[in-house]
Design a protein around this motif. Structure first.
Motif, PDB file in Angstrom:
ATOM      1  N   UNK A 185      -1.191  -0.675 -15.281  1.00 46.84           N
ATOM      2  CA  UNK A 185       0.001  -1.026 -15.911  1.00 46.84           C
ATOM      3  C   UNK A 185       0.984  -0.663 -15.094  1.00 46.84           C
ATOM      4  N   UNK A 186       1.076   0.353 -13.871  1.00 40.80           N
ATOM      5  CA  UNK A 186       2.199   0.775 -13.210  1.00 40.80           C
ATOM      6  C   UNK A 186       2.177   0.124 -11.944  1.00 40.80           C
ATOM      7  N   UNK A 189       7.574  -5.143 -11.327  1.00 40.25           N
ATOM      8  CA  UNK A 189       8.715  -4.529 -12.213  1.00 40.25           C
ATOM      9  C   UNK A 189       8.475  -3.121 -12.402  1.00 40.25           C
ATOM     10  N   UNK A 190       7.325  -2.800 -13.122  1.00 44.49           N
ATOM     11  CA  UNK A 190       6.862  -1.508 -13.516  1.00 44.49           C
ATOM     12  C   UNK A 190       6.785  -0.588 -12.038  1.00 44.49           C
ATOM     13  N   UNK A 191       6.282  -1.163 -10.980  1.00 48.21           N
ATOM     14  CA  UNK A 191       5.930  -0.273  -9.966  1.00 48.21           C
ATOM     15  C   UNK A 191       7.317   0.017  -9.301  1.00 48.21           C
ATOM     16  N   UNK A 192       8.214  -0.977  -9.253  1.00 49.23           N
ATOM     17  CA  UNK A 192       9.716  -0.491  -8.791  1.00 49.23           C
ATOM     18  C   UNK A 192      10.529   0.315  -9.507  1.00 49.23           C
ATOM     19  N   UNK A 193      10.116   0.329 -10.903  1.00 52.90           N
ATOM     20  CA  UNK A 193      10.699   1.391 -11.825  1.00 52.90           C
ATOM     21  C   UNK A 193       9.980   2.791 -11.679  1.00 52.90           C
ATOM     22  N   UNK A 194       8.343   2.670 -11.426  1.00 53.45           N
ATOM     23  CA  UNK A 194       7.828   3.966 -11.279  1.00 53.45           C
ATOM     24  C   UNK A 194       8.337   4.619 -10.063  1.00 53.45           C
ATOM     25  N   UNK A 195       8.729   3.688  -9.035  1.00 52.96           N
ATOM     26  CA  UNK A 195       9.115   4.567  -7.745  1.00 52.96           C
ATOM     27  C   UNK A 195      10.563   5.087  -7.835  1.00 52.96           C
ATOM     28  N   UNK A 196      11.397   4.385  -8.477  1.00 53.12           N
ATOM     29  CA  UNK A 196      12.827   4.976  -9.132  1.00 53.12           C
ATOM     30  C   UNK A 196      12.407   6.310  -9.686  1.00 53.12           C
ATOM     31  N   UNK A 241       4.046   1.943 -17.931  1.00 52.12           N
ATOM     32  CA  UNK A 241       2.795   1.279 -17.858  1.00 52.12           C
ATOM     33  C   UNK A 241       2.496   0.230 -18.799  1.00 52.12           C
ATOM     34  N   UNK A 242       2.998   0.673 -20.162  1.00 55.20           N
ATOM     35  CA  UNK A 242       2.900  -0.341 -21.345  1.00 55.20           C
ATOM     36  C   UNK A 242       3.626  -1.509 -21.106  1.00 55.20           C
ATOM     37  N   UNK A 243       4.902  -1.460 -20.429  1.00 56.93           N
ATOM     38  CA  UNK A 243       5.457  -2.744 -20.259  1.00 56.93           C
ATOM     39  C   UNK A 243       4.816  -3.611 -18.955  1.00 56.93           C
ATOM     40  N   UNK A 244       4.341  -2.784 -18.216  1.00 53.71           N
ATOM     41  CA  UNK A 244       3.531  -3.455 -16.976  1.00 53.71           C
ATOM     42  C   UNK A 244       2.281  -4.390 -17.590  1.00 53.71           C
ATOM     43  N   UNK A 284       0.940  -1.239   0.001  1.00 56.63           N
ATOM     44  CA  UNK A 284      -0.103  -0.072   0.015  1.00 56.63           C
ATOM     45  C   UNK A 284       0.880   1.400   0.183  1.00 56.63           C
ATOM     46  N   UNK A 285       1.919   1.514   1.025  1.00 53.41           N
ATOM     47  CA  UNK A 285       2.743   2.502   1.167  1.00 53.41           C
ATOM     48  C   UNK A 285       3.344   2.688  -0.400  1.00 53.41           C
ATOM     49  N   UNK A 286       4.114   1.596  -1.007  1.00 53.60           N
ATOM     50  CA  UNK A 286       4.892   2.033  -2.345  1.00 53.60           C
ATOM     51  C   UNK A 286       3.793   2.401  -3.328  1.00 53.60           C
ATOM     52  N   UNK A 287       2.615   1.944  -3.589  1.00 50.80           N
ATOM     53  CA  UNK A 287       1.665   2.064  -4.260  1.00 50.80           C
ATOM     54  C   UNK A 287       1.132   3.542  -4.195  1.00 50.80           C
ATOM     55  N   UNK A 288       0.665   3.961  -2.970  1.00 58.76           N
ATOM     56  CA  UNK A 288       0.180   5.352  -2.695  1.00 58.76           C
ATOM     57  C   UNK A 288       1.298   6.269  -3.022  1.00 58.76           C
ATOM     58  N   UNK A 289       2.579   5.994  -2.614  1.00 56.89           N
ATOM     59  CA  UNK A 289       3.615   7.051  -2.811  1.00 56.89           C
ATOM     60  C   UNK A 289       3.841   7.114  -4.470  1.00 56.89           C
ATOM     61  N   UNK A 290       3.687   6.263  -5.117  1.00 58.52           N
ATOM     62  CA  UNK A 290       3.913   6.306  -6.573  1.00 58.52           C
ATOM     63  C   UNK A 290       2.780   7.071  -6.970  1.00 58.52           C
ATOM     64  N   UNK A 291       1.367   6.604  -6.703  1.00 60.76           N
ATOM     65  CA  UNK A 291       0.336   7.125  -7.106  1.00 60.76           C
ATOM     66  C   UNK A 291       0.274   8.726  -6.985  1.00 60.76           C
ATOM     67  N   UNK A 292       0.440   9.278  -5.682  1.00 64.85           N
ATOM     68  CA  UNK A 292       0.592  10.657  -5.410  1.00 64.85           C
ATOM     69  C   UNK A 292       1.426  11.249  -6.205  1.00 64.85           C
ATOM     70  N   UNK A 293       2.597  10.563  -6.320  1.00 61.85           N
ATOM     71  CA  UNK A 293       3.879  11.424  -7.159  1.00 61.85           C
ATOM     72  C   UNK A 293       3.692  11.357  -8.540  1.00 61.85           C
TER      73      UNK A 293
END
Length: 448
Positions: free
Chosen positions: A340-341, A346-353, A395-398, A191-200
């Motif tokens: 996708x994100x 893999x896509x989520x980790x890359x989005x956080x990066x 997102x496309x890759x995900x 949840x924390x990782x997804x929320x942070x990526x979502x907000x950013x």
């Protein structure tokens, strides 16, 4: 806007508040997506907003959907204020915006089919009545005093309060439309990782889906006026949640923020009891002025959680809230973008990066820039177009990794990135070009 929630019985200990969020954790095999979109109804001939009652009205549409397609009525007092069927709901925003809250589905392909079926059902009833709908982020011409008012007690309370705590609250309630997707999480850490990526990345969604460049009959200086409205609504319950990026953030820290948001109401026996500005913390102690001596249930807590409106919201899932509604392809592209994100690690980790180096000031600056300039915006040395290009690529890759062929639903976003223009730019080009400053053409042009 949400219907009354079902959370559970009496709250007996404080930990239950965070436990309600934690109960949303589920294994990846059980993850689903639920897409919601709002649209404006209007009357052919007059372009007037769709009223609640009458021969050409929301009530007439409800009756047709019940009689011909098996929807069941949701009532508040004597009024039908929504419909339900097979895990999906149709509800009403304060100004009569017609909202489909889709069922939890496995894929974006399912979402596309669900949306097509919904639009077909509605059109079959609306068409003969001379009713049409348009997908756009804000009402282009209608004034506040032209908007119908839906017969829902929650909205009566909110309308009064919005006028006292911000500058744009009633505009949001009565004259905007959004599309959002609700996504699952596996654990608190997920949840924390997804929320942070979502907000950013909400500013990217705001820019890519911007479709509200008109208000009160003229250009408003923003690509997404709907996003601008949210910045002037109520600072106690909106925004980018900078604390979500603090070390140690989790369910409890989110709960603490929601507890500090002033209450709107308590729902009892089919009625909304005025609790405007009161404290849920006092409610937990049995000291709520609206209900002296009474303590809350988990359903009350679930209701209160629906009265905060950050750019991404946590319930027993995460809601992505930064996008304007648009045409049919964009309505489906929104869940495709986020699935996708979020649903491929893999896509989520890359989005956080991609976003973890952004500071609070830059994230907020991007939010403002997306509202004003869309893909042309930038803040803190970050260009939204570059961030969007990278995010859509991830997102496309995900989506491709999911192996369901869902990546085709990103096509409208790929087109926008190639052209450097989004829906709002198209509307502005038409307004300043072939429409000659006449907005009456937008009703048909934006029809769903």
């Amino acid at each position: 806007m949400s219907i009354p929630q079902s959370g559970g019985g009496l709250i007996e200990h404080f930990a239950q508040l965070a436990e309600l969020l934690e109960s949303g954790c589920k294994p990846k095999t059980d993850w689903r997506l639920g897409t919601e979109h709002e649209k404006f109804g209007w009357l052919e001939g007059s372009h007037a907003p769709l009223p609640y009652a009458g021969d050409r009205s929301i009530s007439a549409l409800f009756a047709g959907l019940i009689d011909r397609h098996g929807w069941q009525a949701v009532r508040e007092g004597e009024h039908i204020i929504g419909l339900t069927r097979n895990g999906a709901n149709i509800s009403l925003e304060p100004g009569g915006q017609f909202e489909l809250s889709g069922a939890p589905l496995v894929s974006v392909n399912d979402t596309a089919a669900e949306l097509q079926n919904h639009l077909d059902e509605v059109a079959g009833i609306a068409g003969p009545l001379g009713i049409r709908f348009m997908g756009i982020g804000a009402a282009p011409e209608w004034r506040h005093d032209q908007m119908p008012v839906m017969p829902k007690g929650r909205y009566r309370l909110m309308t009064d309060y919005m006028g006292r705590v911000g500058t744009h609250g009633t505009q949001m309630m009565y004259r905007t439309c959004t599309v959002q997707v609700n996504l699952d999480y596996a654990s608190e850490a997920d949840m924390v990782q997804k929320l942070r990526v979502a907000l950013a990345l909400q500013p990217v969604a705001t820019a890519l889906f911007a479709s509200s460049p008109f208000f009160d009959g003229k250009p408003n200086g923003h690509k997404s006026w709907r996003s601008r409205i949210w910045r002037g609504l109520d600072n106690a319950r909106t925004g980018m949640l900078p604390f979500a990026f603090d070390q140690g953030f989790g369910f409890q820290q989110y709960v603490d923020w929601v507890l500090d948001a002033p209450m709107y109401f308590v729902y009892r026996d089919g009625k909304y009891i005025n609790a405007l500005g009161q404290s849920f913390r006092d409610f937990l102690k049995g000291e709520l002025p609206a209900l002296p001596g009474e303590k809350p249930t988990l359903s009350d807590w679930a209701d209160h959680m629906t009265t905060v409106f950050p750019e991404a919201r946590v319930k027993k899932y995460i809601e992505m809230r930064g996008a304007d509604c648009g045409d049919q392809a964009h309505i489906v592209a929104l869940p495709a973008f986020w699935v996708g994100l979020m649903y491929d690690q893999t896509a989520l980790d890359a989005a956080w990066d991609l976003v973890k180096g952004l500071d609070t000031e830059t994230r907020e600056g991007l939010r403002v820039a997306a509202s004003v300039a869309g893909l042309q915006g930038e803040a803190g040395g970050v260009k939204i177009a570059d961030l969007a290009q990278a995010a859509v690529g991830l997102s496309h890759a995900g989506l491709a990794a999911r192996g369901m062929g869902e990546e085709r639903h990103l096509a409208p976003l790929v087109t926008s990135l190639k052209a450097g223009k989004v829906q709002a730019d198209r509307w502005l080009d038409l307004y300043h070009g072939e429409w000659g400053g006449d907005l009456t053409a937008i009703y048909a042009a934006a029809s769903l």
